[in-house]
Design a protein around this motif. Structure first.
Motif, PDB file in Angstrom:
ATOM      1  N   ILE A  38      54.824  43.983   8.236  1.00  0.00           N
ATOM      2  CA  ILE A  38      55.104  44.458   6.876  1.00  0.00           C
ATOM      3  C   ILE A  38      55.944  45.727   6.918  1.00  0.00           C
ATOM      4  N   GLU A  39      55.667  46.584   7.878  1.00  0.00           N
ATOM      5  CA  GLU A  39      56.448  47.807   8.039  1.00  0.00           C
ATOM      6  C   GLU A  39      57.905  47.470   8.356  1.00  0.00           C
ATOM      7  N   ALA A  40      58.103  46.457   9.196  1.00  0.00           N
ATOM      8  CA  ALA A  40      59.464  46.028   9.518  1.00  0.00           C
ATOM      9  C   ALA A  40      60.167  45.495   8.277  1.00  0.00           C
ATOM     10  N   ALA A  41      59.457  44.720   7.485  1.00  0.00           N
ATOM     11  CA  ALA A  41      60.044  44.110   6.288  1.00  0.00           C
ATOM     12  C   ALA A  41      60.458  45.145   5.259  1.00  0.00           C
ATOM     13  N   THR A  42      59.708  46.223   5.165  1.00  0.00           N
ATOM     14  CA  THR A  42      59.936  47.211   4.104  1.00  0.00           C
ATOM     15  C   THR A  42      60.727  48.429   4.564  1.00  0.00           C
ATOM     16  N   ASN A  43      61.084  48.470   5.835  1.00  0.00           N
ATOM     17  CA  ASN A  43      61.843  49.614   6.355  1.00  0.00           C
ATOM     18  C   ASN A  43      63.170  49.212   6.984  1.00  0.00           C
ATOM     19  N   SER A  44      63.615  48.009   6.690  1.00  0.00           N
ATOM     20  CA  SER A  44      64.925  47.573   7.164  1.00  0.00           C
ATOM     21  C   SER A  44      66.015  48.254   6.334  1.00  0.00           C
ATOM     22  N   PRO A  45      67.262  48.280   6.824  1.00  0.00           N
ATOM     23  CA  PRO A  45      68.329  48.969   6.094  1.00  0.00           C
ATOM     24  C   PRO A  45      68.625  48.328   4.742  1.00  0.00           C
ATOM     25  N   SER A  46      69.005  49.164   3.788  1.00  0.00           N
ATOM     26  CA  SER A  46      69.508  48.683   2.499  1.00  0.00           C
ATOM     27  C   SER A  46      70.545  49.674   2.007  1.00  0.00           C
ATOM     28  N   LYS A  47      71.405  49.218   1.110  1.00  0.00           N
ATOM     29  CA  LYS A  47      72.471  50.071   0.586  1.00  0.00           C
ATOM     30  C   LYS A  47      71.874  51.338  -0.021  1.00  0.00           C
ATOM     31  N   GLN A  48      72.218  52.494   0.539  1.00  0.00           N
ATOM     32  CA  GLN A  48      71.744  53.796   0.094  1.00  0.00           C
ATOM     33  C   GLN A  48      70.216  53.882   0.013  1.00  0.00           C
ATOM     34  N   ASN A  49      69.536  53.053   0.827  1.00  0.00           N
ATOM     35  CA  ASN A  49      68.067  53.058   0.896  1.00  0.00           C
ATOM     36  C   ASN A  49      67.398  52.789  -0.444  1.00  0.00           C
ATOM     37  N   PHE A  53      64.189  44.880  -3.727  1.00  0.00           N
ATOM     38  CA  PHE A  53      63.248  43.769  -3.811  1.00  0.00           C
ATOM     39  C   PHE A  53      61.808  44.254  -3.738  1.00  0.00           C
ATOM     40  N   LYS A  54      60.917  43.374  -4.182  1.00  0.00           N
ATOM     41  CA  LYS A  54      59.482  43.569  -3.991  1.00  0.00           C
ATOM     42  C   LYS A  54      59.024  42.577  -2.929  1.00  0.00           C
ATOM     43  N   LEU A  55      58.012  42.949  -2.170  1.00  0.00           N
ATOM     44  CA  LEU A  55      57.490  42.079  -1.115  1.00  0.00           C
ATOM     45  C   LEU A  55      56.056  41.688  -1.445  1.00  0.00           C
ATOM     46  N   HIS A  56      55.835  40.396  -1.635  1.00  0.00           N
ATOM     47  CA  HIS A  56      54.495  39.883  -1.896  1.00  0.00           C
ATOM     48  C   HIS A  56      53.925  39.350  -0.576  1.00  0.00           C
ATOM     49  N   VAL A  57      52.817  39.896  -0.137  1.00  0.00           N
ATOM     50  CA  VAL A  57      52.178  39.486   1.120  1.00  0.00           C
ATOM     51  C   VAL A  57      50.990  38.606   0.755  1.00  0.00           C
ATOM     52  N   ILE A  58      51.131  37.303   1.001  1.00  0.00           N
ATOM     53  CA  ILE A  58      50.151  36.325   0.527  1.00  0.00           C
ATOM     54  C   ILE A  58      49.380  35.744   1.705  1.00  0.00           C
ATOM     55  N   GLU A  59      48.068  35.878   1.654  1.00  0.00           N
ATOM     56  CA  GLU A  59      47.201  35.279   2.672  1.00  0.00           C
ATOM     57  C   GLU A  59      46.166  34.351   2.053  1.00  0.00           C
ATOM     58  N   ASP A  60      46.089  34.340   0.736  1.00  0.00           N
ATOM     59  CA  ASP A  60      45.180  33.441   0.035  1.00  0.00           C
ATOM     60  C   ASP A  60      45.649  32.003   0.248  1.00  0.00           C
ATOM     61  N   MET A 117      50.463  33.862   6.992  1.00  0.00           N
ATOM     62  CA  MET A 117      50.914  34.858   6.028  1.00  0.00           C
ATOM     63  C   MET A 117      52.234  34.398   5.424  1.00  0.00           C
ATOM     64  N   LEU A 118      52.323  34.469   4.103  1.00  0.00           N
ATOM     65  CA  LEU A 118      53.544  34.099   3.419  1.00  0.00           C
ATOM     66  C   LEU A 118      54.121  35.335   2.736  1.00  0.00           C
ATOM     67  N   LEU A 119      55.356  35.662   3.072  1.00  0.00           N
ATOM     68  CA  LEU A 119      56.055  36.768   2.434  1.00  0.00           C
ATOM     69  C   LEU A 119      56.973  36.201   1.361  1.00  0.00           C
ATOM     70  N   ALA A 120      56.828  36.697   0.153  1.00  0.00           N
ATOM     71  CA  ALA A 120      57.680  36.262  -0.949  1.00  0.00           C
ATOM     72  C   ALA A 120      58.503  37.455  -1.421  1.00  0.00           C
ATOM     73  N   TYR A 121      59.811  37.322  -1.342  1.00  0.00           N
ATOM     74  CA  TYR A 121      60.716  38.364  -1.804  1.00  0.00           C
ATOM     75  C   TYR A 121      61.078  38.097  -3.265  1.00  0.00           C
ATOM     76  N   THR A 122      60.859  39.086  -4.132  1.00  0.00           N
ATOM     77  CA  THR A 122      61.231  38.949  -5.531  1.00  0.00           C
ATOM     78  C   THR A 122      62.146  40.101  -5.931  1.00  0.00           C
ATOM     79  N   LYS A 123      62.773  39.940  -7.065  1.00  0.00           N
ATOM     80  CA  LYS A 123      63.788  40.892  -7.520  1.00  0.00           C
ATOM     81  C   LYS A 123      63.187  42.214  -7.963  1.00  0.00           C
ATOM     82  N   ASN A 124      63.835  43.304  -7.586  1.00  0.00           N
ATOM     83  CA  ASN A 124      63.514  44.623  -8.099  1.00  0.00           C
ATOM     84  C   ASN A 124      64.822  45.310  -8.481  1.00  0.00           C
TER      85      ASN A 124
END
Length: 230
Positions: A38-49, A53-60, A117-124
């Motif tokens: 999760i840390e890798a997913a949320t700390n990767s490079p992005s334009k001007q940081n 996106f939002k990250l949904h971490v689904i284990e249900d 674990m399912l990661l769902a990327y949604t718009k932010n």
């Protein structure tokens, strides 16, 4: 750098490139490994940081299964795939897949989303404004792609497998996600080593084709030369 470390990195590159289609759900992801992924997913490079996106971490498991039921998108153009005939088809009309008949056939779900674990990327929408009437779609796509790449590599180096999916009923998945519009789904988990990774998790009669022979990216090099330009 020690040669064995380079070998490990090279193996991780080629292993992480593969899409895992079935899972050993009797196993689990270690909590510390999960945190690192999760840390890798949320700390990767992005334009001007910025937060694109939002990250949904689904284990249900019920939620994962419900999303999986809405990922039908593989078929029937793939049913007659033949890697030996594909290059001919591509040379004739540019198609990525060899196909015959009228396209009728069964549509398959994408079981790569069925991992532990399912990661769902949604718009932010970033709240910061870079310039008037700024557009974020291209930057968002790049940010999500980089994040998924980080997840691929880190998860693989930790001993897990992954698989990305864009084939989905977006409206149905949006409802499952509480009104958040999905852009990319990414399964992470423990591969079923007793099966071919391309065999459908729920339907062993179907094996997904691999188009890896078609991937041949041209690399254009500009070697360093003595002297200066001009």
């Amino acid at each position: 750098m020690h040669g064995s470390y380079r070998k490990m990195i090279r193996e991780s590159i080629h292993e992480s490139q593969k899409c895992q289609r079935n899972w050993d759900l009797d196993q689990s992801i270690d909590d510390k490994d999960k945190e690192l992924i999760i840390e890798a997913a949320t700390n990767s490079p992005s334009k001007q940081n910025l937060n694109y996106f939002k990250l949904h971490v689904i284990e249900d498991r019920d939620m994962i299964e419900a999303i999986h039921d809405n990922t039908k998108g593989f078929g029937p153009i793939y049913k007659d795939f033949d890697k030996n005939k594909t290059p001919k088809a591509r040379s004739e009309d540019g198609r990525a897949h060899y196909e015959e008949g009228n396209g009728e056939g069964e549509w398959y779900t994408n079981p790569q989303v069925l991992g532990q674990m399912l990661l769902a990327y949604t718009k932010n929408e970033p709240t910061q404004v870079r310039e008037e009437e700024d557009k974020y779609e291209e930057d968002r796509a790049m940010a999500i792609g980089l994040s998924a790449g980080y997840v691929n590599m880190v998860a693989t180096q930790l001993g897990y497998s992954t698989g990305c999916c864009k084939c989905m009923d977006s409206g149905a998945v949006k409802e499952i996600l509480g009104g958040e519009s999905p852009i990319l789904l990414m399964g992470v988990g423990v591969a079923d080593k007793s099966r071919d990774r391309r065999e459908h998790h729920k339907d062993a009669s179907f094996t997904f084709p691999s188009l890896k022979p078609l991937k041949n990216i041209e690399v254009i090099s500009y070697p360093q030369e003595l002297g200066t330009l001009g």
